[in-house]
Design a protein around this motif. Structure first.
Motif: not given
Length: 579
Positions: A368-378, A388-395
């Motif tokens: 989850t961390l790898s996928m969401y961070s990659e999506m946010l980075e690109q 914001q929802q993705y960041l909450t999930t990452l946290r």
């Protein structure tokens, strides 16, 4: 498969060990029983030889002139100074022994006489003076006739040692040595021969004793030169005789007695009934130096021990006690090895399951961390709300990983005995205030509500505890409630405290499905959740509750699951502070 193979190998080893121990025990018990029997046989032989010693000594002490009905003494003088010859009765004329049937004397011409059978006027004098009775003389005469049929003087002389032989029977047995034509002698046989030598030497000392002072004065006898040979026991045509060669003034006699073998045998066996109840005594016509076991030294007879009674077994003997202790030690050792093997296998399996569960637990949040961070980075999430929802999930996933790592590290520190907590006095209200925000946030993440209940009497209570450890325990309990009771109708998680004697009780309960008895048995066991269980249940590796209990016990408290009507209820007990 591996576990079953290990138990099979252990079972084979235990079977071999117990089999070897059983064989050793049976062999030792057999040897112990044999040693007891041999000791009883040795004592029985000594008793029998000792019982025969008085008879042998008495017959050995007989002077040669006692084998006549009357003994001629020195000449005496009457008042008129006329010389007369005085005759006294022989001790054998009046003797009536149950063990001796007849005394005999073979003269130089082979004539057989007996001191118990006086002839002519000697018979009349013996009866008239009440030295004996005609019945006794008649019985002795019958025995004398039987004696003539049993053996003759030449046969006896052939069995007796020549008069130049100074040694009394039984001759000391030579040391047994093996030669090229004979099999080697066993240690037991050598001990038996040495035993026979000792008894033979004892018997020989009796026969070689100088009885001259106990005899009638030989100066009263007319013989000038007398040589008495050793008294030797002999079997002649099934009858037991004691005979010796006597040379009187160059004339050779054979003197001795005919023994009552049945009476002797019965007396000797009765003397050893307590040692060998089924023993038997058999005639042995072999030479005294024959290599036979269990031979009497006094007479040529062999002891047969017969069946050995169970009473010979001494259950309190040192050997049996040692075997009992050895069996107990082997059983305890096998049990300890089995317990150790079971613990090692169980620990290995639980640690393997823990590694699998940890791998599973790490894979999901890391993915989850790898996928969401990659999506946010690109820049693949242009919507601010979704970002914001993705960041909450990452946290949340990062917190989950942190909580997992924190539990593993804390458990590792406790296992190595390196817990760094500090026990101090903490008021309960202050402790609850410090942790309620974090606990409430975790409950809120699960869609639940934390309900704190502190009665008035708890407001002034303080406990001796490590604040960070108590916080970790309560957080793990709330985290578990959030995982397993989130689907309950009642979303409350109850946190309450009360006093129980000299301890404070902090209770945390939910309204979820609860915990079955089967699950409760391994609830506080570390590494108890497998990867399959972790995949089919709420996230976790099954380490949190084991860690919580160990933390509680480090603070001299405890953590347990109590029975409840619904949901799960955990009770944390901590010692109260002295004020």
């Amino acid at each position: 498969m591996r576990r079953g193979l290990l138990w099979i190998i252990f079972g084979v080893c235990v079977t071999i060990g117990f089999g070897a121990m059983g064989w050793i025990s049976l062999t030792v018990l057999r040897l112990d029983r044999q040693a007891q029997v041999e000791e009883n046989v040795r004592l029985a032989l000594w008793r029998m030889d000792s019982a025969l010693s008085p008879l042998i000594a008495q017959e050995t002490a007989r002077p040669y002139f006692a084998y006549s009905p009357f003994i001629r003494t020195q000449r005496a003088y009457t008042k008129a100074f006329s010389e007369v010859e005085v005759m006294i009765p022989s001790p054998l004329l009046v003797q009536d022994s149950p063990l001796v049937r007849l005394h005999f004397d073979y003269g130089p011409d082979g004539t057989l006489t007996s001191p118990q059978v006086p002839l002519g006027n000697q018979c009349d004098i013996a009866v008239a003076r009440n030295y004996t009775t005609r019945e006794h003389i008649g019985d002795a005469s019958s025995a004398l006739e039987e004696m003539r049929k049993i053996v003759g003087a030449k046969e006896l002389l052939a069995k007796l040692p020549p008069d130049t032989t100074p040694t009394a029977w039984p001759m000391p047995m030579p040391q047994v040595t093996a030669n090229a034509n004979e099999p080697p002698i066993s240690q037991q046989a050598q001990r038996d021969f040495n035993e026979f030598q000792a008894r033979a030497a004892s018997n020989s000392s009796i026969q070689n004793y100088d009885y001259g002072t106990n005899r009638l004065a030989q100066r009263n006898v007319t013989a000038n030169q007398v040589r008495e040979g050793p008294l030797k026991p002999l079997w002649m045509n099934g009858e037991l005789l004691l005979a010796r060669r006597v040379n009187i003034d160059g004339k050779e006699h054979v003197q001795g007695c005919w023994l009552e073998w049945a009476a002797i045998r019965s007396t000797l066996l009765d003397n050893v009934r307590d040692l060998l109840p089924a023993a038997n005594l058999l005639p042995s016509e072999t030479d005294a130096t024959d290599k036979q076991r269990r031979m009497l030294a006094a007479i040529p007879a062999r002891l047969e021990p017969g069946a050995f009674p169970t009473q010979l077994t001494n259950f309190t003997s040192p050997i049996r006690i040692t075997l009992l202790v050895a069996w107990i030690c082997v059983a305890l050792g096998s049990g300890a090895v089995a317990l150790l093997l079971w613990g090692a296998i169980s620990l290995s399996e639980r640690r393997g399951a823990f590694v699998s569960a940890v791998t599973h637990e790490l894979r999901t949040p890391l993915t989850t961390l790898s996928m969401y961070s990659e999506m946010l980075e690109q820049g693949m999430v242009p919507d601010e709300k979704r970002r914001q929802q993705y960041l909450t999930t990452l946290r949340a996933e990062a917190n989950r990983l942190g909580h997992l790592v924190e539990n593993v590290l804390a458990y590792s520190r406790i296992e190595r005995g390196r817990a760094d907590g500090r026990i101090q006095t903490i008021p309960i209200p202050e402790l609850i205030d410090a942790v309620k925000e974090r606990l409430g946030e975790r409950a809120k993440q699960a869609g639940m509500e934390l309900a704190i209940e502190l009665p008035p009497e708890v407001q002034s209570m303080a406990i001796m505890a490590d604040a960070s450890a108590v916080e970790q325990i309560l957080f793990n309990l709330v985290d578990n409630a959030g995982k397993y009771a989130a689907s309950a109708t009642d979303k409350r998680i109850h946190l309450a405290a009360q006093k129980n004697g000299s301890a404070a009780v902090i209770r945390l309960a939910d309204h979820g499905p609860g915990i079955s008895r089967k699950e409760a048995r391994k609830l506080f066991r570390p590494f108890s959740k497998s990867a399959r269980e972790a995949a089919n249940s709420a996230p976790g590796v099954g380490l949190g509750l084991a860690l919580c209990r160990r933390l509680a016990r480090q603070m001299r408290g405890d953590l347990r699951l109590e029975e409840s009507n619904g949901g799960a209820s955990f009770v944390l007990t901590l010692p109260l502070a002295d004020r």
